[in-house]
Design an enzyme around this catalytic site. Sequence first.
Site, short mmCIF file in Angstrom:
data_model
loop_
_atom_site.label_atom_id
_atom_site.label_comp_id
_atom_site.label_asym_id
_atom_site.label_seq_id
_atom_site.Cartn_x
_atom_site.Cartn_y
_atom_site.Cartn_z
N ARG A 62 68.15 72.31 74.15
CA ARG A 62 69.34 71.70 73.57
C ARG A 62 70.57 72.49 74.04
O ARG A 62 70.50 73.71 74.23
CB ARG A 62 69.26 71.72 72.05
CG ARG A 62 70.42 71.00 71.38
CD ARG A 62 70.49 71.26 69.89
NE ARG A 62 71.68 70.60 69.34
CZ ARG A 62 72.19 70.87 68.15
NH1 ARG A 62 71.63 71.78 67.37
NH2 ARG A 62 73.27 70.24 67.73
N HIS A 63 71.68 71.80 74.19
CA HIS A 63 72.92 72.48 74.58
C HIS A 63 73.28 73.60 73.60
O HIS A 63 72.79 73.65 72.47
CB HIS A 63 74.08 71.47 74.67
CG HIS A 63 74.31 70.74 73.36
ND1 HIS A 63 74.90 71.33 72.27
CD2 HIS A 63 74.02 69.47 73.00
CE1 HIS A 63 74.97 70.47 71.28
NE2 HIS A 63 74.44 69.33 71.69
N GLY A 64 74.19 74.46 74.02
CA GLY A 64 74.63 75.58 73.19
C GLY A 64 75.62 75.16 72.11
O GLY A 64 75.94 73.98 71.94
#
Length: 469
Positions: free
Chosen positions: A88-90
Site C-alpha cells: 500500500r502507498h505511504g
Amino acid sequence: MSPLGCIMLTFLWKFIVFHFLVTSCCFLNRVTPEENPNIPAIAKYFTTTGRYEEVNPYLIEDILAVNRSMLQPPSAQCRQIHLTAIIRHGTRYPTTQSIKKMQKVYDLVRSRASGKESWLREIQTQWTMWYTEDMDGRLVQKGVNDLKHLSVRLSKLFPSLISEQKLRGGHIKFITSSKHRCVNSTLSFKAGLTELWDIKDREFDHAVNDALMRFSRWCTRFVQEDNHNLSAVEEDDKFMQGPEMRRVQEKIANRLRVPYSNITHDMAESAFDLCAFEFAIKAVNSPWCRLFDEDDAKVMEYASDLREFWKRGHGYNIKSKSSCILFHDVFSRLNKSASENKSGQQVTEAVTVQVGHASTLLPLLTLLGFFKDNDTLTSSNYANQTERSFRTSHMLPFAANLLLVLYDCGGGDLRLQPLLNEKPVTFPGLTDQQASMPRYQDVREHYRELLQGCDFETECQLFKQPADV
C-alpha cells in the site's frame, strides 16, 4: 571434559544467552503511550490512517530494524528464489472530501465549544486548520520515508533477492497504480535502494498498470453494484444510529459543552480523523485526540472495520472476486520463477514490487481467506467482536504490505512463505503443515478452484450467463 573445554562451553553458553536477550529486547513492544507522550493513547485504533510503526512498535526505536530469524526456513539449504511484494502507498494527506468535513468540526469547536481544559484552549487559540483542499490525498514526506525505509528493510531481510546486482541486472520489476500517491511511493521505494547502494549513474523504470493495482475500477459489475450494496449501507447506517455511536457522540458533546444535536456521527469521524492524520503525518499527539477515550476509539475503529468488511471484505463477495486478476498475476510470476529454477535457469524476475491501495490489498487478502472470523461483523454484535481478527488497524496501516517468498529447499521441495507487514502469517486452511512455510504445491492445491476459475471477465461482467440446466 578438559578444564579448557568447560571454559569454552561456558563462554559459548553465555554468548548464546546474551545474543538471545539482546535480540529479544530489540523486538519487544517496549514503546508505549505512557513512556512516550507524543504517542496518543488511542493510536492503535486508527484503522487505515494508522502509522506502520504502531503495527511494528520496535521500528519506533530503530526504523531500519529487521528480525531475519522470523523467516525460519525448514532447512539451512533453503534459498530464496522469488519475492512478490504487494504494498500500500505511504502516509498521505486526507482527501478533499475529508478536509471539508474536518473544517466543519474545527469551525464548530472554535465558535461554540466552551470549557477550561488545556487541550480545548489549544485547539481554539493555537491550533490552526493547516489542511487545504488541494492536498487531496497526496503523499507526504512521511510517506516518502515509509517506502524508502521499507525498501532498505526488505533488502536486509532478503539480501540475495533485493541486491544491487539484481537491480542493475533488471531482475527487480516495479508496477504501480496511476494514482499520484502510488507513483510517488514507487519512486520512493526505488530511491531507498539507489541511495542505499549509492547508485547515481542510472534510473530504473516502473510500469503503470491500473488493471492490476486498481482492479475494482475495471470491474463493471462492482462499479455498477457498489452504490447499490444495500447490506453495506444498512449495516453502516444501523451502527451509526446505534447505542455505541450515540454514546460516543454524547461524550464528545459533553466534553465540548455543546448540544448533542451539534455532534453528528460524521462530526465524530472527522474529529477522529483530525487526531489520526496529525499523528500519522507529524508524529504529534494532537489536542484533537483528547476528544476520545479508549472506549470511544474502539467504537470508531469498529465503525470503520464494519464499513470495510461489507464493502471490500468478507461481507461483499464481488469485491474480493474483482481481485482475481491480481491473484492470477501473482501465481503466474511464482510459477514462472519455479519453472525457471527447476530447469536450472536464472530466475529472470527475482522480485516484483507492486504498489497500490488499501482497496488493492484488502480484497486480495479476503480472496485468500485471511482474517475471516467465525462470527460475521454486524451493526448489532459489536460487544462480541472484541477479539475479531478482521481489524484494519493491524492489517492496513499506511505502507502495509503482503510479501510472498518462494524458496527452493532442494530435491524439488519448493516452499512459499507469506508475510503481512513483515510478520509471518499462515495461509488459512494450511495450518497443519509447517506453520509459516508450506510446500508450494500444497498452496496451489489449496487454491486450486481459484486457480482454475476466478476469471476476472466472468466475475466482473454485469449480467452473468445463466447456468446450463
